[in-house]
Design a protein around this motif. Sequence first.
Motif, short mmCIF file in Angstrom:
data_model
loop_
_atom_site.label_atom_id
_atom_site.label_comp_id
_atom_site.label_asym_id
_atom_site.label_seq_id
_atom_site.Cartn_x
_atom_site.Cartn_y
_atom_site.Cartn_z
N TRP A 46 -13.35 5.75 -2.90
CA TRP A 46 -11.96 5.51 -3.29
C TRP A 46 -11.77 4.06 -3.71
CZ3 TRP A 46 -7.52 7.53 -4.73
CH2 TRP A 46 -6.40 6.68 -4.75
N GLU A 47 -12.25 3.13 -2.89
CA GLU A 47 -12.02 1.71 -3.16
C GLU A 47 -12.73 1.23 -4.43
OE1 GLU A 47 -9.96 -0.15 -1.63
OE2 GLU A 47 -9.47 1.19 0.04
N LEU A 48 -13.91 1.78 -4.70
CA LEU A 48 -14.71 1.29 -5.83
C LEU A 48 -14.44 2.03 -7.13
CD1 LEU A 48 -18.17 0.88 -4.05
CD2 LEU A 48 -16.56 -0.94 -4.67
N GLY A 71 -9.70 4.92 -6.79
CA GLY A 71 -8.49 4.12 -6.71
C GLY A 71 -8.27 3.23 -7.92
N PRO A 72 -9.27 2.41 -8.29
CA PRO A 72 -9.10 1.56 -9.48
C PRO A 72 -8.83 2.35 -10.76
CG PRO A 72 -10.93 0.78 -8.16
CD PRO A 72 -10.50 2.08 -7.54
N ASP A 73 -9.45 3.52 -10.91
CA ASP A 73 -9.19 4.35 -12.09
C ASP A 73 -7.72 4.80 -12.12
OD1 ASP A 73 -11.80 4.10 -12.89
OD2 ASP A 73 -12.42 6.11 -12.23
N GLU A 133 3.65 5.60 -5.09
CA GLU A 133 3.84 6.81 -4.30
C GLU A 133 2.70 7.80 -4.55
OE1 GLU A 133 7.13 10.39 -3.66
OE2 GLU A 133 6.97 9.37 -5.59
N VAL A 134 2.40 8.04 -5.81
CA VAL A 134 1.33 8.99 -6.14
C VAL A 134 -0.03 8.42 -5.76
CG1 VAL A 134 0.19 10.23 -8.01
CG2 VAL A 134 2.68 10.08 -7.97
N LEU A 135 -0.19 7.10 -5.92
CA LEU A 135 -1.45 6.46 -5.54
C LEU A 135 -1.72 6.66 -4.05
CD1 LEU A 135 -3.74 4.67 -6.76
CD2 LEU A 135 -2.48 2.70 -5.83
N ASP A 136 -0.69 6.52 -3.24
CA ASP A 136 -0.85 6.73 -1.79
C ASP A 136 -1.22 8.18 -1.50
OD1 ASP A 136 -0.43 5.91 1.08
OD2 ASP A 136 1.07 7.50 0.92
N PHE A 137 -0.58 9.11 -2.21
CA PHE A 137 -0.93 10.52 -2.02
C PHE A 137 -2.38 10.79 -2.41
CE2 PHE A 137 -1.67 14.43 -4.43
CZ PHE A 137 -1.66 15.35 -3.38
N LEU A 138 -2.81 10.26 -3.57
CA LEU A 138 -4.17 10.51 -4.02
C LEU A 138 -5.19 9.95 -3.04
CD1 LEU A 138 -3.88 9.76 -7.85
CD2 LEU A 138 -4.02 11.98 -6.74
#
Length: 295
Positions: free
Chosen positions: A171-173, A176-178, A187-192
């Motif tokens: 996720w971090e590498l 998430g960055p994508d 909000e959606v980023l937190d859900f993903l």
Amino acid sequence: MSTPPFLTLPAGVRRTFVETSRGAFAALEALPGSGVAERLPALLVPGYTGSKEDFIAILQTLAASGRRVVAVDMRGQHETPGAGEDPGAYALPALGADVSALLEALGPEPAHLVGHSFGGLVTREAVLSDRVPPASYTLMSSGPGAVTGQAADKARALKDSIPLLGMEQIWELSIGPDAVARGVSPEVLDFLRRRTLGNCPVGLMTMARELMTAHDRVDDLAKHARDTGLRTLVLYGEDDDVWDPREQAAMAERLDSAKVVIPGAAHSPAVDAPETTASALIDFWNQTERCGRPC
């Protein structure tokens, strides 16, 4: 990975669990505004790395047509518990048996069945088992067999990275960055992130393998549909980038099924064009119920 357009549940949609003979499955359930379902129910099954939330944008509209609509997380996905470290629990036959158990739990009436992407390969197993026949069957942005090209490369990369890095680092590498680069809202980023980390690693690796090696069973499905009178629909976005639209059109011909191409949509029509997608499903379901099986 599809991104739900919003995460606040519409009116008439609730989070729940569906209890089955094979365990409990996390679900989003939508009911008609009156609370009374006058038409047959529907079961929606998501794709690889997806979840029930991928259908949020169409649930209210589908339920407003007079039916109970249930979208689920498959075993080991997001909020549905996994089955330990046994890869066989996440292979196509086992996941298909889960879908049959869900169809049974939604009874006693038959339910319309929709499988999105990898969910199409999973639901096909349930249909061919004929354990619990659905009222109709829709393949949404799915294909005749294994993915190829860039889609296969992505699945292989994730499968190979999980034992080396773990989901947190992936996720971090990468994921998430994508998502940030695509302009995904906080909000959606937190859900993903929660969805990614909630997935069972063994399940993800096994599903990726199945996605890359699944056999073409379209001829088996076509024969089954002819023999049982099962009505089928192939629905996909005109810009699908996982299974080529031409491949899906050819699959529809082999199945002698109805076909709907969603303008302006890519691999996730329920996200990209929810009203058009919902309307196509409702039309197909209503026609099936008017005609009966066979039609």
